[in-house]
Design an enzyme around this catalytic site. Structure first.
Site, PDB file in Angstrom:
ATOM      1  N   PHE A 132     121.468  15.397 -76.417  1.00 40.96           N
ATOM      2  CA  PHE A 132     121.275  14.648 -77.653  1.00 40.96           C
ATOM      3  C   PHE A 132     122.116  13.362 -77.569  1.00 40.96           C
ATOM      4  O   PHE A 132     123.274  13.411 -77.137  1.00 40.96           O
ATOM      5  CB  PHE A 132     121.674  15.493 -78.866  1.00 40.96           C
ATOM      6  CG  PHE A 132     121.298  14.843 -80.159  1.00 40.96           C
ATOM      7  CD1 PHE A 132     119.992  14.889 -80.609  1.00 40.96           C
ATOM      8  CD2 PHE A 132     122.228  14.143 -80.896  1.00 40.96           C
ATOM      9  CE1 PHE A 132     119.625  14.255 -81.793  1.00 40.96           C
ATOM     10  CE2 PHE A 132     121.876  13.511 -82.084  1.00 40.96           C
ATOM     11  CZ  PHE A 132     120.573  13.564 -82.532  1.00 40.96           C
ATOM     12  N   ASP A 201     127.681  22.356 -78.139  1.00 34.03           N
ATOM     13  CA  ASP A 201     127.029  21.829 -79.336  1.00 34.03           C
ATOM     14  C   ASP A 201     126.045  22.903 -79.816  1.00 34.03           C
ATOM     15  O   ASP A 201     125.093  23.252 -79.103  1.00 34.03           O
ATOM     16  CB  ASP A 201     126.302  20.522 -78.974  1.00 34.03           C
ATOM     17  CG  ASP A 201     125.612  19.886 -80.168  1.00 34.03           C
ATOM     18  OD1 ASP A 201     125.191  20.628 -81.091  1.00 34.03           O
ATOM     19  OD2 ASP A 201     125.460  18.656 -80.174  1.00 34.03           O
ATOM     20  N   TYR A 226     123.095  21.386 -91.574  1.00 37.89           N
ATOM     21  CA  TYR A 226     121.924  20.914 -92.334  1.00 37.89           C
ATOM     22  C   TYR A 226     120.587  21.297 -91.708  1.00 37.89           C
ATOM     23  O   TYR A 226     119.548  20.987 -92.261  1.00 37.89           O
ATOM     24  CB  TYR A 226     121.995  19.401 -92.587  1.00 37.89           C
ATOM     25  CG  TYR A 226     122.239  18.537 -91.360  1.00 37.89           C
ATOM     26  CD1 TYR A 226     121.261  18.327 -90.399  1.00 37.89           C
ATOM     27  CD2 TYR A 226     123.472  17.913 -91.180  1.00 37.89           C
ATOM     28  CE1 TYR A 226     121.492  17.532 -89.301  1.00 37.89           C
ATOM     29  CE2 TYR A 226     123.719  17.110 -90.079  1.00 37.89           C
ATOM     30  CZ  TYR A 226     122.723  16.922 -89.146  1.00 37.89           C
ATOM     31  OH  TYR A 226     122.967  16.134 -88.051  1.00 37.89           O
ATOM     32  N   LYS A 227     120.608  21.954 -90.541  1.00 37.58           N
ATOM     33  CA  LYS A 227     119.344  22.367 -89.922  1.00 37.58           C
ATOM     34  C   LYS A 227     119.016  23.791 -90.377  1.00 37.58           C
ATOM     35  O   LYS A 227     118.600  24.008 -91.502  1.00 37.58           O
ATOM     36  CB  LYS A 227     119.434  22.248 -88.403  1.00 37.58           C
ATOM     37  CG  LYS A 227     119.685  20.817 -87.912  1.00 37.58           C
ATOM     38  CD  LYS A 227     119.806  20.791 -86.400  1.00 37.58           C
ATOM     39  CE  LYS A 227     120.247  19.436 -85.874  1.00 37.58           C
ATOM     40  NZ  LYS A 227     119.283  18.362 -86.085  1.00 37.58           N
ATOM     41  N   ARG A 376     107.593  18.105 -82.265  1.00 35.99           N
ATOM     42  CA  ARG A 376     108.377  19.342 -82.399  1.00 35.99           C
ATOM     43  C   ARG A 376     107.905  20.116 -83.623  1.00 35.99           C
ATOM     44  O   ARG A 376     107.783  19.553 -84.713  1.00 35.99           O
ATOM     45  CB  ARG A 376     109.862  19.038 -82.585  1.00 35.99           C
ATOM     46  CG  ARG A 376     110.533  18.376 -81.430  1.00 35.99           C
ATOM     47  CD  ARG A 376     112.064  18.373 -81.577  1.00 35.99           C
ATOM     48  NE  ARG A 376     112.541  17.795 -82.827  1.00 35.99           N
ATOM     49  CZ  ARG A 376     113.812  17.655 -83.152  1.00 35.99           C
ATOM     50  NH1 ARG A 376     114.752  18.066 -82.312  1.00 35.99           N
ATOM     51  NH2 ARG A 376     114.184  17.108 -84.293  1.00 35.99           N
TER      52      ARG A 376
HETATM   53  C1  LIG Z   1     122.179  18.560 -80.671  1.00 39.31           C
HETATM   54  C2  LIG Z   1     122.616  17.669 -81.786  1.00 39.31           C
HETATM   55  N1  LIG Z   1     123.891  17.247 -81.832  1.00 39.31           N
HETATM   56  C3  LIG Z   1     124.318  16.441 -82.848  1.00 39.31           C
HETATM   57  C4  LIG Z   1     123.434  16.025 -83.828  1.00 39.31           C
HETATM   58  C5  LIG Z   1     123.822  15.109 -84.929  1.00 39.31           C
HETATM   59  O1  LIG Z   1     125.127  15.035 -85.236  1.00 39.31           O
HETATM   60  P1  LIG Z   1     125.616  14.387 -86.621  1.00 39.31           P
HETATM   61  O2  LIG Z   1     125.537  15.445 -87.651  1.00 39.31           O
HETATM   62  O3  LIG Z   1     126.973  13.921 -86.302  1.00 39.31           O
HETATM   63  O4  LIG Z   1     124.704  13.268 -86.977  1.00 39.31           O
HETATM   64  C6  LIG Z   1     122.119  16.440 -83.803  1.00 39.31           C
HETATM   65  C7  LIG Z   1     121.185  15.983 -84.863  1.00 39.31           C
HETATM   66  O5  LIG Z   1     120.032  16.215 -84.885  1.00 39.31           O
HETATM   67  C8  LIG Z   1     121.694  17.277 -82.759  1.00 39.31           C
HETATM   68  O6  LIG Z   1     120.421  17.664 -82.694  1.00 39.31           O
END
Ligand SMILES: Cc1ncc(COP(=O)(O)O)c(C=O)c1O
Length: 416
Positions: A132, A201, A226-227, A376
Protein backbone atom coordinates in the site's frame (compact mmCIF):
# COMPACT_ATOMS: atom_id res chain seq x y z
CA UNK A 1 -31.22 -0.88 -17.29
CA UNK A 2 -33.48 -3.82 -16.55
CA UNK A 3 -31.97 -6.47 -14.33
CA UNK A 4 -34.10 -9.33 -15.61
CA UNK A 5 -31.39 -11.94 -14.99
CA UNK A 6 -31.55 -11.37 -11.24
CA UNK A 7 -34.44 -13.83 -10.94
CA UNK A 8 -32.60 -16.67 -12.67
CA UNK A 9 -32.09 -20.02 -10.96
CA UNK A 10 -28.66 -19.43 -9.43
CA UNK A 11 -29.97 -16.75 -7.14
CA UNK A 12 -32.02 -19.31 -5.23
CA UNK A 13 -28.78 -20.85 -4.04
CA UNK A 14 -27.72 -17.51 -2.56
CA UNK A 15 -31.11 -17.12 -0.91
CA UNK A 16 -30.79 -20.58 0.65
CA UNK A 17 -27.33 -19.75 1.98
CA UNK A 18 -28.77 -16.61 3.56
CA UNK A 19 -31.47 -18.60 5.31
CA UNK A 20 -28.79 -20.87 6.81
CA UNK A 21 -26.53 -17.99 7.86
CA UNK A 22 -26.27 -17.82 11.66
CA UNK A 23 -24.66 -14.38 11.42
CA UNK A 24 -27.54 -12.94 9.35
CA UNK A 25 -29.13 -11.09 12.32
CA UNK A 26 -26.02 -8.91 12.62
CA UNK A 27 -26.99 -7.17 9.37
CA UNK A 28 -29.86 -5.56 11.27
CA UNK A 29 -27.37 -3.89 13.59
CA UNK A 30 -26.18 -1.61 10.78
CA UNK A 31 -27.54 1.45 9.04
CA UNK A 32 -28.19 -0.05 5.62
CA UNK A 33 -28.92 3.21 3.82
CA UNK A 34 -30.59 2.99 0.41
CA UNK A 35 -32.09 -0.53 0.07
CA UNK A 36 -31.49 -0.44 -3.69
CA UNK A 37 -27.73 -0.05 -3.32
CA UNK A 38 -25.54 -3.11 -2.77
CA UNK A 39 -22.38 -2.19 -0.94
CA UNK A 40 -19.30 -4.28 -1.64
CA UNK A 41 -16.72 -1.82 -0.40
CA UNK A 42 -16.62 -2.66 3.31
CA UNK A 43 -12.89 -3.27 2.95
CA UNK A 44 -12.48 0.43 2.23
CA UNK A 45 -15.04 2.03 4.56
CA UNK A 46 -17.34 -0.13 6.67
CA UNK A 47 -21.00 0.70 7.23
CA UNK A 48 -22.12 2.53 10.39
CA UNK A 49 -23.48 0.38 13.21
CA UNK A 50 -26.86 1.76 14.34
CA UNK A 51 -25.55 2.02 17.90
CA UNK A 52 -22.85 4.47 16.81
CA UNK A 53 -25.26 7.35 16.17
CA UNK A 54 -27.01 6.77 19.50
CA UNK A 55 -23.76 6.54 21.42
CA UNK A 56 -22.32 9.63 19.75
CA UNK A 57 -25.49 11.52 20.54
CA UNK A 58 -25.10 10.61 24.22
CA UNK A 59 -21.43 11.48 24.29
CA UNK A 60 -22.09 14.86 22.67
CA UNK A 61 -25.10 15.86 24.78
CA UNK A 62 -24.28 14.21 28.10
CA UNK A 63 -20.53 13.71 28.39
CA UNK A 64 -19.44 16.73 26.39
CA UNK A 65 -22.53 18.94 26.81
CA UNK A 66 -23.11 18.43 30.54
CA UNK A 67 -19.86 16.92 31.78
CA UNK A 68 -17.73 19.39 29.82
CA UNK A 69 -14.05 19.22 30.68
CA UNK A 70 -14.77 16.97 33.68
CA UNK A 71 -15.49 14.12 31.25
CA UNK A 72 -11.78 13.85 30.56
CA UNK A 73 -11.63 11.75 33.75
CA UNK A 74 -13.18 8.90 31.78
CA UNK A 75 -12.10 9.89 28.26
CA UNK A 76 -8.42 9.85 29.16
CA UNK A 77 -8.35 6.04 29.34
CA UNK A 78 -10.35 5.46 26.16
CA UNK A 79 -7.37 4.79 23.83
CA UNK A 80 -6.04 2.13 26.22
CA UNK A 81 -9.47 0.67 26.96
CA UNK A 82 -10.31 0.25 23.28
CA UNK A 83 -6.77 -1.02 22.70
CA UNK A 84 -7.31 -3.77 25.28
CA UNK A 85 -10.55 -4.75 23.54
CA UNK A 86 -8.80 -4.99 20.18
CA UNK A 87 -5.98 -6.96 21.79
CA UNK A 88 -8.23 -9.50 23.51
CA UNK A 89 -10.98 -9.95 20.94
CA UNK A 90 -9.42 -9.31 17.55
CA UNK A 91 -5.67 -9.75 17.29
CA UNK A 92 -4.56 -12.24 19.95
CA UNK A 93 -2.45 -9.75 21.86
CA UNK A 94 -1.58 -9.25 25.49
CA UNK A 95 -3.43 -6.76 27.67
CA UNK A 96 -1.59 -3.43 27.69
CA UNK A 97 0.09 -4.04 24.33
CA UNK A 98 -2.33 -2.09 22.09
CA UNK A 99 -3.51 1.53 22.00
CA UNK A 100 -5.80 3.47 19.74
CA UNK A 101 -3.81 6.35 18.30
CA UNK A 102 -3.33 8.58 15.28
CA UNK A 103 -3.64 7.11 11.77
CA UNK A 104 -2.11 3.90 10.47
CA UNK A 105 0.40 5.99 8.53
CA UNK A 106 1.60 7.86 11.61
CA UNK A 107 1.74 4.66 13.63
CA UNK A 108 3.80 2.93 10.95
CA UNK A 109 6.22 5.84 11.14
CA UNK A 110 6.45 5.73 14.92
CA UNK A 111 6.93 1.96 15.00
CA UNK A 112 9.40 1.69 12.12
CA UNK A 113 11.42 4.59 13.43
CA UNK A 114 11.65 3.05 16.91
CA UNK A 115 12.60 -0.32 15.40
CA UNK A 116 15.47 1.24 13.43
CA UNK A 117 16.71 3.02 16.56
CA UNK A 118 16.68 -0.29 18.42
CA UNK A 119 18.85 -2.03 15.77
CA UNK A 120 21.73 0.42 15.36
CA UNK A 121 24.17 -1.89 13.56
CA UNK A 122 21.66 -2.82 10.86
CA UNK A 123 21.11 -0.67 7.79
CA UNK A 124 18.32 -2.33 5.78
CA UNK A 125 14.52 -2.35 5.79
CA UNK A 126 12.87 -5.17 3.82
CA UNK A 127 9.38 -4.51 2.47
CA UNK A 128 7.15 -5.72 -0.32
CA UNK A 129 7.29 -3.92 -3.65
CA UNK A 130 3.72 -2.93 -4.49
CA UNK A 131 2.65 -2.56 -0.87
CA UNK A 132 0.00 0.00 0.00
CA UNK A 133 1.50 3.38 -0.98
CA UNK A 134 1.41 4.95 2.48
CA UNK A 135 3.51 2.08 3.86
CA UNK A 136 6.00 2.54 1.05
CA UNK A 137 6.14 6.33 1.50
CA UNK A 138 6.75 6.08 5.25
CA UNK A 139 9.60 3.64 4.73
CA UNK A 140 11.03 5.67 1.83
CA UNK A 141 10.98 8.75 4.06
CA UNK A 142 12.73 6.97 6.90
CA UNK A 143 15.30 5.46 4.55
CA UNK A 144 16.03 8.88 3.04
CA UNK A 145 16.28 10.62 6.41
CA UNK A 146 18.59 8.01 7.92
CA UNK A 147 20.55 6.85 4.90
CA UNK A 148 19.41 3.24 5.29
CA UNK A 149 18.60 0.91 2.40
CA UNK A 150 14.97 0.10 1.57
CA UNK A 151 14.92 -3.33 -0.05
CA UNK A 152 11.52 -3.65 -1.78
CA UNK A 153 11.05 -7.21 -3.04
CA UNK A 154 8.36 -9.50 -4.48
CA UNK A 155 6.46 -11.64 -1.95
CA UNK A 156 8.36 -14.80 -2.98
CA UNK A 157 11.70 -13.01 -2.49
CA UNK A 158 11.12 -11.86 1.09
CA UNK A 159 12.86 -14.76 2.84
CA UNK A 160 15.95 -14.52 0.62
CA UNK A 161 16.16 -10.78 1.29
CA UNK A 162 16.56 -11.32 5.03
CA UNK A 163 20.20 -11.22 6.05
CA UNK A 164 22.31 -9.95 8.94
CA UNK A 165 22.01 -6.32 7.77
CA UNK A 166 18.23 -6.22 8.06
CA UNK A 167 16.83 -4.18 10.93
CA UNK A 168 13.16 -4.47 10.05
CA UNK A 169 10.78 -6.53 7.91
CA UNK A 170 7.60 -4.50 7.18
CA UNK A 171 4.72 -6.26 5.44
CA UNK A 172 0.94 -6.20 5.00
CA UNK A 173 -0.98 -9.18 6.35
CA UNK A 174 -3.53 -8.95 3.51
CA UNK A 175 -2.51 -7.15 0.32
CA UNK A 176 -4.79 -4.21 -0.48
CA UNK A 177 -4.80 -4.87 -4.20
CA UNK A 178 -4.83 -8.64 -4.69
CA UNK A 179 -6.37 -9.63 -1.34
CA UNK A 180 -3.68 -12.24 -0.73
CA UNK A 181 -3.02 -13.24 2.86
CA UNK A 182 0.55 -14.05 3.86
CA UNK A 183 1.94 -16.37 6.50
CA UNK A 184 2.51 -14.00 9.39
CA UNK A 185 3.97 -16.61 11.73
CA UNK A 186 6.33 -18.11 9.15
CA UNK A 187 7.67 -14.78 7.90
CA UNK A 188 8.03 -13.40 11.42
CA UNK A 189 10.05 -16.47 12.39
CA UNK A 190 12.23 -16.06 9.28
CA UNK A 191 12.85 -12.41 10.18
CA UNK A 192 13.76 -13.36 13.73
CA UNK A 193 16.23 -15.99 12.51
CA UNK A 194 17.97 -13.15 10.66
CA UNK A 195 17.85 -10.96 13.79
CA UNK A 196 15.30 -8.52 12.31
CA UNK A 197 12.20 -7.07 13.92
CA UNK A 198 8.82 -7.33 12.20
CA UNK A 199 6.15 -4.70 11.55
CA UNK A 200 2.77 -5.82 10.21
CA UNK A 201 0.07 -3.69 8.60
CA UNK A 202 -3.25 -5.26 9.63
CA UNK A 203 -5.60 -2.84 7.82
CA UNK A 204 -7.10 -5.45 5.48
CA UNK A 205 -7.17 -8.35 7.91
CA UNK A 206 -8.31 -7.04 11.29
CA UNK A 207 -11.93 -7.99 11.92
CA UNK A 208 -12.04 -10.36 8.94
CA UNK A 209 -9.17 -12.81 9.53
CA UNK A 210 -8.13 -14.36 12.87
CA UNK A 211 -4.85 -12.86 14.03
CA UNK A 212 -2.57 -14.19 16.76
CA UNK A 213 0.14 -11.60 17.33
CA UNK A 214 1.36 -13.12 20.59
CA UNK A 215 1.35 -16.67 19.21
CA UNK A 216 3.17 -15.58 16.06
CA UNK A 217 5.66 -13.58 18.14
CA UNK A 218 5.06 -10.45 16.08
CA UNK A 219 7.06 -7.46 17.28
CA UNK A 220 5.06 -4.50 16.00
CA UNK A 221 1.77 -3.95 14.19
CA UNK A 222 -0.65 -1.23 13.18
CA UNK A 223 -4.07 -1.22 11.58
CA UNK A 224 -7.10 0.91 10.93
CA UNK A 225 -10.57 0.76 12.44
CA UNK A 226 -12.62 2.13 9.56
CA UNK A 227 -12.66 -0.92 7.26
CA UNK A 228 -13.90 -4.24 8.67
CA UNK A 229 -14.20 -2.70 12.15
CA UNK A 230 -16.76 -0.11 11.00
CA UNK A 231 -15.36 2.72 13.12
CA UNK A 232 -16.19 5.46 10.63
CA UNK A 233 -14.25 7.65 8.20
CA UNK A 234 -10.90 8.63 9.68
CA UNK A 235 -11.49 6.68 12.90
CA UNK A 236 -8.22 6.38 14.83
CA UNK A 237 -5.89 3.51 14.10
CA UNK A 238 -4.32 1.15 16.63
CA UNK A 239 -0.78 0.04 17.22
CA UNK A 240 0.77 -2.98 18.92
CA UNK A 241 4.15 -3.32 20.61
CA UNK A 242 5.22 -6.74 21.93
CA UNK A 243 5.46 -6.44 25.72
CA UNK A 244 9.09 -7.65 25.95
CA UNK A 245 10.09 -4.94 23.48
CA UNK A 246 8.33 -2.09 25.20
CA UNK A 247 11.23 -1.15 27.52
CA UNK A 248 13.68 -1.21 24.55
CA UNK A 249 11.71 0.92 22.11
CA UNK A 250 11.14 4.63 22.22
CA UNK A 251 8.82 6.29 19.77
CA UNK A 252 10.04 9.38 17.93
CA UNK A 253 7.17 11.81 18.61
CA UNK A 254 7.44 12.91 22.18
CA UNK A 255 4.07 14.33 23.15
CA UNK A 256 2.32 15.05 26.41
CA UNK A 257 -0.15 12.17 26.06
CA UNK A 258 2.84 9.81 26.09
CA UNK A 259 4.32 11.42 29.16
CA UNK A 260 4.43 9.70 32.51
CA UNK A 261 2.17 11.50 34.97
CA UNK A 262 0.96 13.83 32.23
CA UNK A 263 -0.71 16.43 34.43
CA UNK A 264 2.38 16.96 36.57
CA UNK A 265 3.30 19.20 33.63
CA UNK A 266 6.99 18.36 33.97
CA UNK A 267 9.26 20.33 31.67
CA UNK A 268 11.21 17.27 30.53
CA UNK A 269 9.89 14.28 28.63
CA UNK A 270 9.79 11.01 30.51
CA UNK A 271 7.76 8.36 28.70
CA UNK A 272 4.86 6.55 30.35
CA UNK A 273 5.44 2.82 30.85
CA UNK A 274 4.09 0.39 28.27
CA UNK A 275 2.12 1.38 25.20
CA UNK A 276 0.92 4.56 26.91
CA UNK A 277 4.11 6.18 25.67
CA UNK A 278 3.00 5.66 22.08
CA UNK A 279 0.21 8.19 22.42
CA UNK A 280 1.11 11.65 21.18
CA UNK A 281 -1.48 14.43 21.44
CA UNK A 282 -5.13 14.74 22.47
CA UNK A 283 -7.06 11.74 21.10
CA UNK A 284 -10.16 12.44 18.96
CA UNK A 285 -12.73 11.27 21.51
CA UNK A 286 -15.78 11.24 19.23
CA UNK A 287 -13.90 9.16 16.69
CA UNK A 288 -12.57 6.85 19.44
CA UNK A 289 -16.13 6.31 20.67
CA UNK A 290 -17.30 5.46 17.15
CA UNK A 291 -14.40 3.03 16.79
CA UNK A 292 -15.32 1.39 20.09
CA UNK A 293 -18.89 0.81 18.88
CA UNK A 294 -17.74 -0.74 15.61
CA UNK A 295 -15.25 -2.98 17.39
CA UNK A 296 -17.87 -4.12 19.91
CA UNK A 297 -20.16 -5.45 17.15
CA UNK A 298 -17.35 -7.36 15.46
CA UNK A 299 -16.17 -8.76 18.81
CA UNK A 300 -19.69 -9.92 19.58
CA UNK A 301 -20.02 -11.75 16.26
CA UNK A 302 -16.55 -13.26 16.78
CA UNK A 303 -13.72 -13.21 14.26
CA UNK A 304 -13.68 -17.01 13.85
CA UNK A 305 -17.34 -17.10 12.82
CA UNK A 306 -16.85 -14.08 10.57
CA UNK A 307 -13.88 -15.76 8.91
CA UNK A 308 -15.92 -18.91 8.26
CA UNK A 309 -18.65 -16.89 6.58
CA UNK A 310 -16.11 -14.81 4.69
CA UNK A 311 -14.49 -17.93 3.26
CA UNK A 312 -17.89 -19.26 2.19
CA UNK A 313 -18.79 -15.96 0.56
CA UNK A 314 -15.50 -15.43 -1.24
CA UNK A 315 -15.60 -19.07 -2.44
CA UNK A 316 -19.15 -18.59 -3.72
CA UNK A 317 -17.95 -15.45 -5.47
CA UNK A 318 -15.00 -17.29 -7.07
CA UNK A 319 -17.42 -19.94 -8.40
CA UNK A 320 -19.55 -17.22 -9.98
CA UNK A 321 -16.40 -15.58 -11.33
CA UNK A 322 -15.36 -18.80 -13.05
CA UNK A 323 -18.79 -19.36 -14.60
CA UNK A 324 -19.57 -15.82 -15.63
CA UNK A 325 -16.61 -13.45 -15.67
CA UNK A 326 -13.63 -15.57 -16.70
CA UNK A 327 -15.18 -16.17 -20.16
CA UNK A 328 -15.67 -12.41 -20.59
CA UNK A 329 -12.00 -11.40 -20.38
CA UNK A 330 -11.66 -10.95 -16.61
CA UNK A 331 -8.85 -12.52 -14.61
CA UNK A 332 -8.84 -13.23 -10.90
CA UNK A 333 -6.04 -11.41 -9.03
CA UNK A 334 -6.88 -13.04 -5.70
CA UNK A 335 -5.58 -16.47 -4.63
CA UNK A 336 -8.05 -19.33 -5.16
CA UNK A 337 -7.04 -21.07 -1.96
CA UNK A 338 -9.19 -19.50 0.78
CA UNK A 339 -6.35 -19.96 3.26
CA UNK A 340 -4.34 -17.52 1.15
CA UNK A 341 -6.82 -14.68 0.88
CA UNK A 342 -8.62 -12.15 3.05
CA UNK A 343 -12.20 -11.00 2.55
CA UNK A 344 -12.01 -9.13 -0.73
CA UNK A 345 -11.72 -10.35 -4.29
CA UNK A 346 -10.01 -8.50 -7.09
CA UNK A 347 -11.00 -8.84 -10.72
CA UNK A 348 -8.72 -7.54 -13.45
CA UNK A 349 -10.17 -6.26 -16.72
CA UNK A 350 -8.84 -3.74 -19.26
CA UNK A 351 -12.02 -1.67 -18.77
CA UNK A 352 -12.06 -2.03 -14.98
CA UNK A 353 -12.34 1.71 -14.32
CA UNK A 354 -15.35 2.24 -16.59
CA UNK A 355 -17.02 -0.99 -15.46
CA UNK A 356 -16.67 0.20 -11.89
CA UNK A 357 -18.37 3.49 -12.80
CA UNK A 358 -21.16 1.62 -14.61
CA UNK A 359 -21.79 -0.49 -11.51
CA UNK A 360 -22.01 2.60 -9.33
CA UNK A 361 -23.88 4.95 -11.67
CA UNK A 362 -26.25 2.56 -13.44
CA UNK A 363 -26.49 -0.78 -11.67
CA UNK A 364 -26.77 -0.01 -7.95
CA UNK A 365 -23.53 -1.72 -6.87
CA UNK A 366 -20.72 0.04 -5.00
CA UNK A 367 -17.30 -1.65 -5.32
CA UNK A 368 -14.04 0.26 -5.76
CA UNK A 369 -11.29 0.50 -8.34
CA UNK A 370 -7.55 0.27 -7.87
CA UNK A 371 -5.01 1.21 -10.51
CA UNK A 372 -4.33 0.04 -13.07
CA UNK A 373 -7.12 -2.42 -13.86
CA UNK A 374 -8.62 -3.86 -10.67
CA UNK A 375 -12.23 -3.92 -9.46
CA UNK A 376 -12.39 -4.89 -5.78
CA UNK A 377 -15.41 -6.58 -4.21
CA UNK A 378 -14.99 -6.34 -0.45
CA UNK A 379 -17.34 -8.81 1.21
CA UNK A 380 -17.58 -7.71 4.83
CA UNK A 381 -19.22 -10.80 6.34
CA UNK A 382 -20.93 -8.98 9.22
CA UNK A 383 -23.54 -7.33 6.99
CA UNK A 384 -23.11 -8.85 3.52
CA UNK A 385 -25.75 -11.37 2.45
CA UNK A 386 -25.09 -14.11 -0.08
CA UNK A 387 -27.52 -12.37 -2.44
CA UNK A 388 -25.23 -9.33 -2.08
CA UNK A 389 -22.53 -11.50 -3.61
CA UNK A 390 -24.72 -13.00 -6.32
CA UNK A 391 -26.35 -9.77 -7.53
CA UNK A 392 -23.14 -7.73 -7.95
CA UNK A 393 -21.56 -10.62 -9.86
CA UNK A 394 -24.62 -10.90 -12.07
CA UNK A 395 -24.60 -7.16 -12.72
CA UNK A 396 -20.91 -7.09 -13.55
CA UNK A 397 -21.50 -9.93 -16.00
CA UNK A 398 -24.31 -7.95 -17.56
CA UNK A 399 -22.19 -4.77 -17.77
CA UNK A 400 -19.37 -6.65 -19.48
CA UNK A 401 -21.60 -8.65 -21.85
CA UNK A 402 -23.43 -5.54 -22.98
CA UNK A 403 -20.22 -3.45 -23.14
CA UNK A 404 -21.86 -0.86 -20.92
CA UNK A 405 -18.46 0.72 -20.24
CA UNK A 406 -18.89 2.47 -23.59
CA UNK A 407 -21.58 4.63 -21.98
CA UNK A 408 -19.25 6.31 -19.42
CA UNK A 409 -16.13 8.46 -19.41
CA UNK A 410 -12.57 7.16 -19.03
CA UNK A 411 -11.69 10.20 -16.94
CA UNK A 412 -10.60 9.28 -13.41
CA UNK A 413 -12.27 10.88 -10.41
CA UNK A 414 -10.52 12.40 -7.41
CA UNK A 415 -11.43 9.30 -5.37
CA UNK A 416 -11.53 5.92 -7.05
C1 LIG B 1 -2.87 -1.55 3.82
C2 LIG B 1 -3.23 -0.15 4.19
N1 LIG B 1 -2.41 0.55 4.99
C3 LIG B 1 -2.72 1.83 5.36
C4 LIG B 1 -3.87 2.43 4.88
C5 LIG B 1 -4.25 3.83 5.19
O1 LIG B 1 -3.71 4.38 6.29
P1 LIG B 1 -4.31 5.72 6.93
O2 LIG B 1 -5.44 5.32 7.80
O3 LIG B 1 -3.15 6.30 7.63
O4 LIG B 1 -4.80 6.59 5.83
C6 LIG B 1 -4.73 1.73 4.05
C7 LIG B 1 -5.96 2.40 3.54
O5 LIG B 1 -6.71 1.92 2.77
C8 LIG B 1 -4.40 0.42 3.69
O6 LIG B 1 -5.19 -0.26 2.86
Amino acid sequence: VRLDRSVSVGRAEAEALDIDDELAPFRGRFDLGDPDVIYVDGNSLGRPPLSTATRLQTVVTEEWGRGLVGSWESWIDLPRRVGDRIAADLIGAERGSVVLSDSTTVNLYKLASAALDAQPGRQVIVAEAGSFPTDAYVLQGLAAARGVELRAVRPDEVEDALDGDVALLALSHVDYRSGSLVDMGGLTAAAHRAGALTLWDLCHSVGAVPIDLAGDEVDLAAGCTYKYLNGGPGAPAFLYVRPELQPRLRQPIWGWFGQQDQFAMAGTYSPAPGTGSWLVGTPPILACVAAEEGIAVIAEAGVDRLREKSIRQTSFCVDLFDSWLAPLGFSLATPRDPAERGSHLSFRHPEAWRLCRVLIEQLGVVPDFREPDVIRYGLAPIYTRYVDVWDPMDRLRQAAEDRLWETVSTERRRVT
